[in-house]
Design a protein around this motif. Sequence first.
Motif, PDB file in Angstrom:
ATOM      1  N   PRO A  32       0.801  -1.230   0.000  1.00 48.64           N
ATOM      2  CA  PRO A  32       0.000   0.000   0.000  1.00 48.64           C
ATOM      3  C   PRO A  32       0.834   1.280   0.000  1.00 48.64           C
ATOM      4  CG  PRO A  32      -0.693  -1.475   1.766  1.00 48.64           C
ATOM      5  CD  PRO A  32       0.489  -2.106   1.112  1.00 48.64           C
ATOM      6  N   GLU A  33       2.079   1.205   0.434  1.00 50.08           N
ATOM      7  CA  GLU A  33       2.933   2.393   0.431  1.00 50.08           C
ATOM      8  C   GLU A  33       3.437   2.739  -0.976  1.00 50.08           C
ATOM      9  OE1 GLU A  33       5.678  -1.050   0.488  1.00 50.08           O
ATOM     10  OE2 GLU A  33       3.795  -0.619   1.498  1.00 50.08           O
ATOM     11  N   HIS A  34       3.299   1.814  -1.917  1.00 51.34           N
ATOM     12  CA  HIS A  34       3.749   2.042  -3.292  1.00 51.34           C
ATOM     13  C   HIS A  34       2.639   2.780  -4.041  1.00 51.34           C
ATOM     14  CE1 HIS A  34       6.266   1.287  -6.805  1.00 51.34           C
ATOM     15  NE2 HIS A  34       5.141   1.111  -7.457  1.00 51.34           N
ATOM     16  N   ARG A  35       2.814   4.082  -4.183  1.00 51.88           N
ATOM     17  CA  ARG A  35       1.795   4.934  -4.815  1.00 51.88           C
ATOM     18  C   ARG A  35       2.266   5.384  -6.191  1.00 51.88           C
ATOM     19  NH1 ARG A  35      -1.814   5.809  -1.019  1.00 51.88           N
ATOM     20  NH2 ARG A  35      -1.196   5.683   1.157  1.00 51.88           N
ATOM     21  N   TYR A  36       1.322   5.556  -7.106  1.00 48.72           N
ATOM     22  CA  TYR A  36       1.656   5.908  -8.477  1.00 48.72           C
ATOM     23  C   TYR A  36       0.424   6.446  -9.190  1.00 48.72           C
ATOM     24  CZ  TYR A  36      -0.402   1.332  -8.582  1.00 48.72           C
ATOM     25  OH  TYR A  36      -1.255   0.278  -8.357  1.00 48.72           O
ATOM     26  N   TRP A  37       0.642   7.021 -10.378  1.00 51.83           N
ATOM     27  CA  TRP A  37      -0.409   7.495 -11.268  1.00 51.83           C
ATOM     28  C   TRP A  37      -0.358   6.657 -12.532  1.00 51.83           C
ATOM     29  CZ3 TRP A  37      -3.780  11.289  -9.812  1.00 51.83           C
ATOM     30  CH2 TRP A  37      -3.447  12.008  -8.668  1.00 51.83           C
ATOM     31  N   PHE A  38      -1.516   6.417 -13.147  1.00 52.52           N
ATOM     32  CA  PHE A  38      -1.567   5.573 -14.348  1.00 52.52           C
ATOM     33  C   PHE A  38      -2.758   5.954 -15.224  1.00 52.52           C
ATOM     34  CE2 PHE A  38      -4.048   3.575 -11.096  1.00 52.52           C
ATOM     35  CZ  PHE A  38      -5.113   2.972 -11.744  1.00 52.52           C
ATOM     36  N   THR A  39      -2.665   5.573 -16.486  1.00 53.34           N
ATOM     37  CA  THR A  39      -3.701   5.893 -17.466  1.00 53.34           C
ATOM     38  C   THR A  39      -4.897   4.953 -17.329  1.00 53.34           C
ATOM     39  OG1 THR A  39      -2.700   4.426 -19.098  1.00 53.34           O
ATOM     40  CG2 THR A  39      -2.004   6.745 -19.138  1.00 53.34           C
ATOM     41  N   PRO A  40      -6.083   5.380 -17.772  1.00 51.98           N
ATOM     42  CA  PRO A  40      -7.225   4.468 -17.817  1.00 51.98           C
ATOM     43  C   PRO A  40      -6.917   3.279 -18.728  1.00 51.98           C
ATOM     44  CG  PRO A  40      -7.934   6.730 -18.225  1.00 51.98           C
ATOM     45  CD  PRO A  40      -6.425   6.725 -18.244  1.00 51.98           C
ATOM     46  N   GLY A  41      -7.491   2.147 -18.410  1.00 52.89           N
ATOM     47  CA  GLY A  41      -7.323   0.951 -19.226  1.00 52.89           C
ATOM     48  C   GLY A  41      -7.079  -0.264 -18.362  1.00 52.89           C
ATOM     49  N   GLY A  42      -6.870  -1.402 -19.020  1.00 50.50           N
ATOM     50  CA  GLY A  42      -6.620  -2.621 -18.281  1.00 50.50           C
ATOM     51  C   GLY A  42      -6.602  -3.838 -19.172  1.00 50.50           C
ATOM     52  N   GLY A  43      -6.683  -4.981 -18.533  1.00 53.31           N
ATOM     53  CA  GLY A  43      -6.563  -6.257 -19.224  1.00 53.31           C
ATOM     54  C   GLY A  43      -7.688  -6.524 -20.199  1.00 53.31           C
ATOM     55  N   LEU A  44      -7.329  -7.222 -21.279  1.00 55.24           N
ATOM     56  CA  LEU A  44      -8.311  -7.604 -22.289  1.00 55.24           C
ATOM     57  C   LEU A  44      -9.006  -8.893 -21.894  1.00 55.24           C
ATOM     58  CD1 LEU A  44      -6.279  -6.967 -25.573  1.00 55.24           C
ATOM     59  CD2 LEU A  44      -7.810  -5.405 -24.347  1.00 55.24           C
ATOM     60  N   ASP A  45     -10.275  -8.989 -22.217  1.00 61.24           N
ATOM     61  CA  ASP A  45     -11.021 -10.235 -22.045  1.00 61.24           C
ATOM     62  C   ASP A  45     -10.614 -11.196 -23.163  1.00 61.24           C
ATOM     63  OD1 ASP A  45     -12.386  -9.199 -19.846  1.00 61.24           O
ATOM     64  OD2 ASP A  45     -14.103  -8.539 -21.052  1.00 61.24           O
ATOM     65  N   ALA A  46     -10.841 -12.486 -22.965  1.00 65.19           N
ATOM     66  CA  ALA A  46     -10.513 -13.492 -23.982  1.00 65.19           C
ATOM     67  C   ALA A  46     -11.175 -13.125 -25.306  1.00 65.19           C
ATOM     68  CB  ALA A  46     -10.967 -14.872 -23.531  1.00 65.19           C
ATOM     69  N   GLY A  47     -10.391 -13.092 -26.389  1.00 66.77           N
ATOM     70  CA  GLY A  47     -10.903 -12.806 -27.718  1.00 66.77           C
ATOM     71  C   GLY A  47     -11.187 -11.335 -27.999  1.00 66.77           C
ATOM     72  N   GLU A  48     -10.963 -10.467 -27.044  1.00 65.61           N
ATOM     73  CA  GLU A  48     -11.256  -9.044 -27.212  1.00 65.61           C
ATOM     74  C   GLU A  48     -10.113  -8.341 -27.949  1.00 65.61           C
ATOM     75  OE1 GLU A  48     -13.374  -5.932 -24.241  1.00 65.61           O
ATOM     76  OE2 GLU A  48     -11.513  -6.798 -23.478  1.00 65.61           O
ATOM     77  N   THR A  49     -10.453  -7.479 -28.883  1.00 63.05           N
ATOM     78  CA  THR A  49      -9.430  -6.701 -29.581  1.00 63.05           C
ATOM     79  C   THR A  49      -8.952  -5.577 -28.657  1.00 63.05           C
ATOM     80  OG1 THR A  49     -10.950  -5.089 -30.534  1.00 63.05           O
ATOM     81  CG2 THR A  49     -10.548  -7.139 -31.812  1.00 63.05           C
ATOM     82  N   PRO A  50      -7.751  -5.065 -28.889  1.00 67.23           N
ATOM     83  CA  PRO A  50      -7.283  -3.944 -28.071  1.00 67.23           C
ATOM     84  C   PRO A  50      -8.229  -2.733 -28.117  1.00 67.23           C
ATOM     85  CG  PRO A  50      -5.420  -4.941 -29.176  1.00 67.23           C
ATOM     86  CD  PRO A  50      -6.671  -5.582 -29.749  1.00 67.23           C
ATOM     87  N   ALA A  51      -8.749  -2.382 -29.291  1.00 60.86           N
ATOM     88  CA  ALA A  51      -9.664  -1.241 -29.377  1.00 60.86           C
ATOM     89  C   ALA A  51     -10.948  -1.495 -28.585  1.00 60.86           C
ATOM     90  CB  ALA A  51      -9.985  -0.909 -30.828  1.00 60.86           C
ATOM     91  N   ALA A  52     -11.482  -2.707 -28.679  1.00 67.76           N
ATOM     92  CA  ALA A  52     -12.695  -3.034 -27.922  1.00 67.76           C
ATOM     93  C   ALA A  52     -12.417  -2.999 -26.423  1.00 67.76           C
ATOM     94  CB  ALA A  52     -13.236  -4.396 -28.340  1.00 67.76           C
TER      95      ALA A  52
END
Length: 182
Positions: free
Chosen positions: A32-52
Amino acid sequence: MTVYTPRRAARVLLVDAAGRVLLFAGTDPARPEHRYWFTPGGGLDAGETPAAGAARELAEETGLRLRPEELGEPVWRETIEFPFDGVRYRQEQEFFLVRVDAWEVDTAGFDAVERASVTGHRWWSPDALTATTERYYPDKLPAILSAALAGHRAGPARAVAAPPGAPVGSAGPTCRGGGAAC
């Protein structure tokens, strides 16, 4: 030998009319002490394209709903290795640029992990990113953002190692802000 869990992800550089990029503040549940900022987004579902996946994640995390084809082509790709919540990941991820005049972020679509590890959000100017000592991912975000806004790809796909505690679905070959938490 380190064993990595493979993962594919899509992320969004959400930029407002003032040229600021949206970042979420987060922590690693295992550290919990490791703090950071990051962009929206995340892991893809099976068979999902990056754009989707990017469109789905954008809707879940910000409330902004776009069709995958509205995202265009990725502006940055990379492969990173990082730990999150005690698991080591090797993640291939693509970043899409989305421009809005303004947007009121709605995090009602957060999942349980996001509710537990995301502590807020902020719109960052490129100058503020360059000047801050706070950690953000990817660490080359100002250059990536500048190139994307200029209509150029920021660089080729590459493999890099992210610091311990880098968030799932986030990236960065080095820490911003340094210190023992890196």
